[in-house]
Design a protein around this motif. Structure first.
Motif: not given
Lengths: 507, 79
Positions: A164-166, A264-265, A274-281
């Motif tokens: 990716g990124p997509i 990634f951030k 929840q925040e993790f998944w807003q910053r991972w992939h």
């Protein structure tokens, strides 16, 4: 040809040189030619048939949708595009090849069998990018492109084929198809990012991989802290591997003047799952939100559900149940996207859903506890505890992702509490797969990596590269030459230089 | 329906969706101004607005709102 291989570096250098020599209007055509060449060199000429089918189908369906006002026809074309590309994805990725009686030996015997056994690289990534384009045309969020070569360039763009990124067509088409004049700043910043990606991949990820492989592959020999060590090593391997790959990909694009979306951030700076998944992939998350989660919540069933439940359980609970149900579907899809096996579906799917739901349900209790202990909710201690929680939960989930089966992961984690007691296991002079000096090198590199993450987190809106760029010339050169020397001399190249494969390439 | 009436109705919807009687929206209000307005609640909000006004946003419209003012402009074209 992996993107850390010597051949790939030569491929990029020659490509970049030609890219800035050809007229600006031809640059994207060169990218298309390089993408086709990469696909053929990295896999085989036969493999390219798969993306070609998806590209042609999506191109024709999107064009058809834009040319008709008939809603039924639009919907039909959307379904055709989705079914063809998703069916291809499922056929090659999720249905075991053994079902067709195919094995590597059979593949040697002829072109057709070879075609059937191939899992084309980057299939999930190009399928999702192209489907996103089709959805955008259908929902009138983007225009259909009449030039199939544009869609092919977008779908096949070679750096993205690894992990990716997509991309979203409406966002990338401007930067992808306009000509780019050579810019010293873009070029050097791009190269610096590639170098940092190599550091993450070759200095860190490859060493973590040694430890994780040793412990995951023979967990029966280990117990107690060793298991924890192996699990942490895999979490760090996965992160440095994936983010390293993204830095190389986005760095290549930056050196060519193309701006790609970030993936990634600094996810491990998150305070909740929840925040993790807003910053991972990030690009996968955005894709699923736009094209799966929103349409799902807009279906009649999900729109009516809160009203139906409201009378029975009250307004608040009705809303929560509806959201959690939609989220369960979303997380099951994310888990399945990583692979059809249960350890993927549970580890990076259902378990994540459970974490998020529990986190939300326990939030009031957590707040009360913080008040009781007279702590500050946004104070350093509570934030650090939040980050530790995220790391522990993700390490458990990733251990499941890495294990061969769910049972294996449970058995392995069970050994943490083994009665045999904790004793150092040194096998052939290696401590958990690495020599002592390798451990030192790895831990020093990890400290540097964490420091860079913390600096980046404190300087939102700029990059660490830009901060280094503001320093005096000798300082800049010492940093970058030091990093080059570190990667070249202390990079972990394994048994063969091109042996370093990115974990996410398989997805 | 006048712009004031639209805002009046919208305030009721916002207060109901976000469970906060003190919410008062204006043209410049964005998701950053309301604590719980994340991507999840956005869809709940849009569904509630549609129910209140008897309209249907397209996917492009509901993903394109930058502030409440833009939402009101689209509502005006649909009612």
């Amino acid at each position: 040809m992996t993107i850390t291989s010597f051949y790939f570096l030569c491929f990029i250098c020659v490509g970049a040189l030609v890219y800035y020599i050809v007229p600006k209007r031809c640059q994207w055509m060169l990218l298309l030619a390089m993408s086709v060449a990469y696909y053929v060199l990295a896999q085989s000429a036969v493999a390219i048939v798969y993306p070609a089918v998806t590209i042609i189908t999506i191109y024709l369906c999107a064009l058809g949708i834009s040319k008709t006002d008939n809603k039924k026809k639009k919907k039909l074309l959307l379904y055709i595009g989705c079914i063809v590309s998703v069916a291809l994805l499922i056929l090659v990725k999720y249905i075991p090849r053994s079902l067709f009686g195919l094995s590597e030996d059979v593949a040697q015997s002829g072109a057709f069998s070879a075609f059937m056994i191939i899992v084309p690289i980057g299939i999930s990534f190009y399928t999702f990018s192209l489907l996103g384009y089709l959805f955008d045309v259908y929902y009138e969020m983007g225009e259909a492109d009449t030039n199939i070569a544009h869609i092919a360039t977008f779908g096949l763009l070679f750096p993205n084929m690894t992990s990716g990124p997509i991309m979203r067509y409406t966002d990338i088409k401007g930067t992808l198809f306009e000509g780019h004049k050579f810019s010293y700043e873009n070029f050097t910043r791009g190269c610096q990012r590639i170098l940092w990606g190599f550091f993450e991949k070759l200095v860190l990820a490859e060493r973590f991989a040694r430890v994780a492989n040793e412990i995951f592959d023979s967990y029966d020999n280990y117990n107690g802290l060793y298991i924890i060590l192996g699990m942490c090593a895999f979490t760090l391997q996965l992160y440095t591997d994936f983010t390293g790959c993204m830095d190389i990909v986005i760095g290549i694009a930056e050196a060519l003047g193309i701006k790609m979306p970030e993936n990634f951030k600094r996810p491990f700076m998150s305070l909740t799952i929840q925040e993790f998944w807003q910053r991972w992939h990030i690009t996968l998350g955005t894709w699923l939100k736009n094209y799966l989660f929103y349409p799902l919540l807009r279906t009649e069933f999900f729109m009516k559900l809160p009203k139906t439940l409201k009378e029975k359980v009250g307004k608040k609970a009705a809303k929560r149940i509806t959201t959690y149900l939609a989220m369960l579907i979303l997380w099951t899809v994310i888990g399945t996207w990583h692979g059809g096996a249960w350890h993927y579906i549970i580890g990076v799917g259902i378990l994540q859903w459970l974490f998020i739901v529990l986190e939300e349900m326990m939030e009031p209790a957590g707040d009360r506890l913080v008040d009781l202990l007279k702590l500050k909710k946004d104070g350093a201690l509570v934030r650090t505890l939040g980050r530790i929680k995220v790391f522990i939960l993700m390490t458990v989930a990733f251990a499941m992702f890495r294990s061969l089966t769910v049972m294996d992961s449970l058995k392995m984690m069970g050994r943490i509490f083994s009665k045999e007691g904790w004793k150092p296991v040194i096998c052939e002079g290696l401590l958990a797969g690495l020599e002592w000096y390798e451990w030192v090198l790895m831990l020093v590199a990890l400290m540097i990596f964490i420091t860079v993450q913390v600096i980046a987190d404190k300087n939102e809106g700029t990059t660490v590269r830009a901060l280094i760029g503001k320093r005096a010339l000798p300082v800049r050169w010492i940093i970058w030459i030091g990093l080059i020397m570190w990667v070249v001399l202390l990079g972990f190249y394994g048994p063969g230089f091109s042996a370093a494969e990115f974990i996410y390439q398989g997805f | 329906m006048t712009t004031e009436e639209i805002y009046e109705k919208l305030n009721e919807v916002f207060r109901d969706v976000f469970d906060d009687e003190d919410i008062e929206v204006n043209a410049e209000t964005t998701a950053d101004d309301i604590e719980d307005w994340d991507s999840l609640e956005h869809i709940n909000l849009v569904n509630a607005v549609e129910g209140e006004f008897g309209i249907k946003f397209t996917m492009a419209q509901l993903q394109g709102f930058k502030n409440v003012g833009e939402m009101v402009d689209i509502i005006k074209t649909l009612i």
